[in-house]
Write an enzyme that holds these catalytic residues in place. Structure first.
Site, PDB file in Angstrom:
ATOM      1  N   ARG A   1      27.631  -2.131   8.116  1.00  0.00           N
ATOM      2  CA  ARG A   1      26.224  -1.770   7.897  1.00  0.00           C
ATOM      3  C   ARG A   1      25.568  -2.660   6.844  1.00  0.00           C
ATOM      4  NH1 ARG A   1      23.244   2.721   4.920  1.00  0.00           N
ATOM      5  NH2 ARG A   1      21.491   3.322   6.256  1.00  0.00           N
TER       6      ARG A   1
ATOM      7  N   ILE B   1      16.147   1.532   7.830  1.00  0.00           N
ATOM      8  CA  ILE B   1      17.387   1.701   8.566  1.00  0.00           C
ATOM      9  C   ILE B   1      17.783   3.155   8.365  1.00  0.00           C
ATOM     10  CG2 ILE B   1      18.715   0.839   6.580  1.00  0.00           C
ATOM     11  CD1 ILE B   1      20.874  -0.109   8.479  1.00  0.00           C
ATOM     12  N   SER B   2      18.019   3.877   9.460  1.00  0.00           N
ATOM     13  CA  SER B   2      18.309   5.306   9.370  1.00  0.00           C
ATOM     14  C   SER B   2      19.598   5.559   8.595  1.00  0.00           C
ATOM     15  CB  SER B   2      18.448   5.906  10.775  1.00  0.00           C
ATOM     16  OG  SER B   2      17.225   5.888  11.456  1.00  0.00           O
ATOM     17  N   GLN B   3      19.668   6.735   7.964  1.00  0.00           N
ATOM     18  CA  GLN B   3      20.883   7.095   7.253  1.00  0.00           C
ATOM     19  C   GLN B   3      22.036   7.206   8.244  1.00  0.00           C
ATOM     20  OE1 GLN B   3      19.217  11.365   6.443  1.00  0.00           O
ATOM     21  NE2 GLN B   3      21.420  11.455   6.022  1.00  0.00           N
TER      22      GLN B   3
END
Length: 221
Positions: free
Chosen positions: A43, A69-71
């Site tokens: 990530r 950016i999504s968790q």
């Protein structure tokens, strides 16, 4: 990009990723394939270098252009819900963003078609996919709310920004028996799992309350 950067060191190391996977399990993520892919996907290369040390915290991070950016939990949850009925061949992702969700999906389904309205984000994501050797992703610079009719219908659709209501175009591009995971709403958003029953009927299930950036129309070059 060097193997050392991809593998990560310190706060981006495999040990740090493994701790993230353990937290996701504690939060209720149980699909082993999803957990394995989250643990294996770097990530930290999907965020700016200055934020890499935060990449494996369970939090959303800025990626520019007022996007995030999504968790990891949300990425894992949406992916798990998408795959709940079994393996999928063809998935549409609305909102490539940094490309992290795209990369995770690409390791779990046969083919991902991903649309993004902001060209510079799409270009960065494309570079990352090449670095990771991901070859089953097709990118398109277009208005996400319109989906991508050229490859419809899709076995799965996953939307990473929230419209006020589900766009009719996305309903139409979902195959019979297909599943759509989408956040819907303004200030109060709900993550929905929509299954297409037949030509005219859809089954809708609320998953949980979420917070996404809004799904906007138009494109940025």
């Amino acid at each position: 990009m060097s193997d050392l950067i991809l593998q990560g060191i310190g706060m981006t190391s495999q040990r740090t990723r493994d701790r993230l996977v353990a937290r996701l399990q504690q939060q209720g993520i149980s699909n082993e394939a999803v957990l394995d892919v989250i643990g294996a996907t770097p990530r930290h290369i999907f965020v700016d270098e200055a934020l890499a040390h935060k990449a494996y915290e369970d939090t959303a991070l800025p990626i520019g252009f007022n996007q995030t950016i999504s968790q990891p939990y949300i990425v894992a949850k949406m992916t798990e819900e998408l795959l709940a009925s079994g393996s999928l061949e063809k998935v549409l992702e609305v909102g490539t963003g940094s490309g992290y969700q795209t990369a995770v999906l690409s390791l779990l389904v046969e083919r991902v078609y991903s649309v993004e309205r902001i060209k510079p984000l799409q270009q960065k994501a494309s570079t990352r996919f090449k670095q990771l050797g991901l070859r089953n992703i097709t990118l398109q610079h277009t208005d996400g709310g319109m989906g991508l009719t050229s490859h419809a219908p899709y076995d799965g659709i996953i939307v990473t920004a929230a419209p006020d209501a589900v766009p009719a175009e996305l309903y139409a591009q979902l195959a019979i028996g297909g599943v759509m995971i989408i956040p819907v709403g303004g200030e109060q958003q709900e993550l929905l799992r929509i299954t297409r029953i037949d030509e005219f009927r859809y089954d809708e299930v609320r998953i949980e309350t979420v917070k996404f950036v809004p799904l906007l129309s138009g494109t940025i070059s």
